[in-house]
Structures are given as C-alpha cells and as structure tokens.
Write a protein that holds these residues in place. Sequence first.
Motif, PDB file in Angstrom:
ATOM      1  N   ASP A 128      42.845  47.733  20.895  1.00 17.90           N
ATOM      2  CA  ASP A 128      43.176  46.593  20.038  1.00 17.90           C
ATOM      3  C   ASP A 128      44.325  45.749  20.584  1.00 17.90           C
ATOM      4  O   ASP A 128      44.780  44.808  19.937  1.00 17.90           O
ATOM      5  N   ALA A 177      44.275  38.669  13.527  1.00 16.97           N
ATOM      6  CA  ALA A 177      43.375  39.682  12.973  1.00 16.97           C
ATOM      7  C   ALA A 177      43.832  40.176  11.611  1.00 16.97           C
ATOM      8  O   ALA A 177      43.020  40.578  10.771  1.00 16.97           O
ATOM      9  N   ASP A 231      49.307  36.340  24.168  1.00 20.31           N
ATOM     10  CA  ASP A 231      47.946  36.593  23.695  1.00 20.31           C
ATOM     11  C   ASP A 231      47.151  37.459  24.658  1.00 20.31           C
ATOM     12  O   ASP A 231      45.932  37.549  24.547  1.00 20.31           O
ATOM     13  N   ARG A 234      46.923  37.933  18.858  1.00 19.51           N
ATOM     14  CA  ARG A 234      45.609  38.368  18.385  1.00 19.51           C
ATOM     15  C   ARG A 234      45.728  39.323  17.200  1.00 19.51           C
ATOM     16  O   ARG A 234      44.934  39.271  16.259  1.00 19.51           O
TER      17      ARG A 234
END
Length: 284
Positions: free
Chosen positions: A205, A126, A94, A122
């Motif tokens: 991101d 998402a 993560d 993540r």
Amino acid sequence: MTHLVSVSDLSELLAAGVPVRLLDVRWRLDRPEGRPDYLEGHLPGAVYVDLDRELSAHGRPEEGRHPVPPIEALERAARRWGLRDGDVVVAYDDVKSIAAARAWWLLGRAGVDVRVLDGGLRAWVAAGHPLESGDVAVPKGDAHLTDTTAGVIDIDEAAAFPEAGVLLDVRAPERYRGDVEPLDPIAGHIPGAVNLPTLVHVAPDGTLRDPDELRAAFAEVGITADTPVAAYCGSGITAAHTALALEEAGIAARVFPGSWSEWSNTRGRPVARGILPAGDVASG
C-alpha cells in the motif's frame, strides 16, 4: 521515536488546529519536475519543494548528480517554504516516500522537527481526504538550520566501510550486478557493498513496513542494532529512504550522499560486478 506520521494522525493534528508545515516533494527519476502534478492537486496548505533545485546542489560530475546543498542554500529554501523555528514539518510525495525521505534526511540533520507522511499522497486520498489545486503562497519563514556532518560518509570512508561494517547498495539488483546502468558512466557497485533494494522496505500500500519486518530484512544481510551501516544508491536520494527504514528499525544510519554517481565519475575507483559483494573487480 518514529519518524513517520500516519494519515489519521496528521488529519487529527490539522483538525485540532496544530500548526503543521506540509512539504510536497513530488519527484521521480523519469519525471523530476513535480510542480505540474502539485498544481493539479496537493494536501491543503502544502508548499511545493523542488528536489533538484532546493534539496540538491550542482557542481562537477565527480560530486555526483545530487550533492548535499550548502546549509545556507537549504536554509533559504526552508524560509521560502515558510518554515519557522519550532515548526512541526511533514514531508510527502506520491511515489513510496522516496523523495520525501530526502527532505526528512536533510532537514532532520539540520535540526528541524520533520516527519514523513506514511503512504504519502496516495494514502491521504485513499482515506477520503480532500486535495486542493493551485499554488500556495506562504509568508517567509525565519528557520535557523544547523550545519552538521552527522550521519554522512565521504567517498574514502565508503571505500573502507565494508572492512568495519555493512555498506548497503540500495539500488535495483540489475544495477548492483552491473547488468545495466541507465544514468552513470560505469555499471557495477562499490567493492564489498551488499545489495538490499530500498523498495524491499515498502508494503504493497506504499507505507513503510513495520519495524519487526524491517529488522528482519536487515538481519538477512547481517545488520543488527549494533552493526555499523551506511547506505548509498545512484545519487543519494533512495539511500535517504533506506536511512529512514533503518532509523525506524532502531538502527543508526549513515549515508554516502555522492553514491554511485560520485564513485563512477571519480577516476581510479575500483568497480565490482556480479552478485557477490567482492564481485569481479576492475579499475574505474
């Protein structure tokens, strides 16, 4: 060949019933025990991997903080995770895939078909995919790992490496310069090493930058496809992430696993400080 798998591709593989062994490698310097976070929520079916105990060995200080585990120990761990010969393995974490890259580097060298989930947990969340909580028990695997020294340099090779190629120090600039050293006994860098922090290769991101961007970043420090290159960090964890970035850029990568923790704990090794590779050298 890519060493990454996207969230969408992994989701399709799982939906199609393709057997994929998921490894949750939750770890970071300020919170090395990742199991509590794993138990709170992980990809469905993922098995927790303990980086400190299963992806590292522990010995004398001069061996570094995270030495490469013996192949027998790594094989025992892989079987505990349920790995079988021929499995497709996907590792994730993560925090920007730093820890997952350590699993990728160790297992890939040992003959396992392993990839890193680009963007990690993540990115999975998402994209709207579910997590599950609690522990996952899997049948013991039968994977056979291959012992190899490919892709590794030792401390003497690291010392000589700048003469024939580029030795990358992938730590934060302030640690490279020797301004601070929060973990090891001496601050500075290996004389001749060039600084290129591994987080340069991570997009906002959390995914790895595309190959063209990676090649451009490496070219800025004199690395092309034909350049001999080896990476080191604090203790061999983030160096594996840079090795992943190099491979994705089409550049063969080597790693000094003992990294700065081994170098700084070995008497007589010179230490460079400052912004330049040669720096101001003092005896270690």
